[in-house]
Design a protein around this motif. Structure first.
Motif, short mmCIF file in Angstrom:
data_model
loop_
_atom_site.label_atom_id
_atom_site.label_comp_id
_atom_site.label_asym_id
_atom_site.label_seq_id
_atom_site.Cartn_x
_atom_site.Cartn_y
_atom_site.Cartn_z
N ALA A 234 -24.03 -3.86 -31.38
CA ALA A 234 -22.98 -4.88 -31.45
C ALA A 234 -21.60 -4.23 -31.57
O ALA A 234 -20.64 -4.67 -30.92
N GLN A 235 -21.49 -3.18 -32.35
CA GLN A 235 -20.22 -2.47 -32.47
C GLN A 235 -19.76 -1.95 -31.12
O GLN A 235 -18.60 -2.12 -30.73
N TRP B 139 -18.72 -5.01 -28.74
CA TRP B 139 -17.44 -5.64 -29.05
C TRP B 139 -16.26 -4.69 -28.89
O TRP B 139 -15.22 -5.07 -28.35
N ASN C 157 -25.36 -2.30 -37.22
CA ASN C 157 -25.59 -2.86 -35.89
C ASN C 157 -24.75 -2.13 -34.85
O ASN C 157 -23.76 -2.64 -34.34
N GLN C 158 -25.18 -0.92 -34.52
CA GLN C 158 -24.45 -0.09 -33.56
C GLN C 158 -24.33 -0.72 -32.18
O GLN C 158 -23.26 -0.66 -31.57
N GLU D 212 -20.78 -15.98 -35.17
CA GLU D 212 -22.08 -15.58 -34.63
C GLU D 212 -21.99 -15.56 -33.11
O GLU D 212 -21.33 -16.42 -32.52
N SER E 125 -16.43 -9.37 -36.10
CA SER E 125 -16.92 -8.32 -37.01
C SER E 125 -18.39 -8.04 -36.76
O SER E 125 -19.12 -8.89 -36.25
N GLN E 126 -18.80 -6.80 -37.10
CA GLN E 126 -20.18 -6.39 -36.98
C GLN E 126 -20.56 -5.60 -38.23
O GLN E 126 -19.74 -4.86 -38.77
N LYS F 285 -18.43 -3.64 -42.87
CA LYS F 285 -18.26 -4.27 -41.56
C LYS F 285 -17.12 -3.61 -40.79
O LYS F 285 -16.10 -3.21 -41.37
#
Length: 111
Positions: free
Chosen positions: A75-76, A79, A72-73, A36, A67-68, A99
């Motif tokens: 967050a992608q 990262w 959740n674009q 998280e 991982s995302q 994911k």
């Protein structure tokens, strides 16, 4: 409880004396995983997340995994861009079971 496990680590992300986020890490002999990672909305997009993530990556040797979920674009994007930047693109990304997962080794961290 989460923090009672030897392989689990909880971190507050602070700015001065204010908590602006947190991270939960699981480390093992094989891989260190960010389970998280959260930065308060008012602090997102201001590099606090990137600085905190870099410090977390430097805290443990070996392979890392983040991982995302597919939906959740933001967050992608965060990262992928962040990891690509600090490793000069030396990472692997796979899509599995809804994911996106990025992995890389501490040796690939740019100085």
């Amino acid at each position: 409880m989460y923090w009672e496990e030897k392989t689990h680590h909880a971190y507050f992300i602070c700015l001065d004396a204010e908590i602006i986020g947190f991270a939960l890490i699981e480390n093992s002999k094989e891989i260190n995983t960010i389970l998280e990672f959260f930065i308060l909305a008012g602090y997102q997009g201001k590099r606090f997340g990137k600085v905190a993530a870099r410090k977390l990556f430097e805290a443990f040797d070996g392979y890392r995994s983040v991982s995302q979920i597919e939906k959740n674009q933001p967050a992608q994007n965060f990262w992928w861009n962040m990891i690509s930047d600090i490793t000069n693109g030396e990472m692997e990304e796979v899509y599995s079971k809804g994911k996106y997962i990025q992995t890389f080794h501490s040796n690939s961290l740019s100085k």
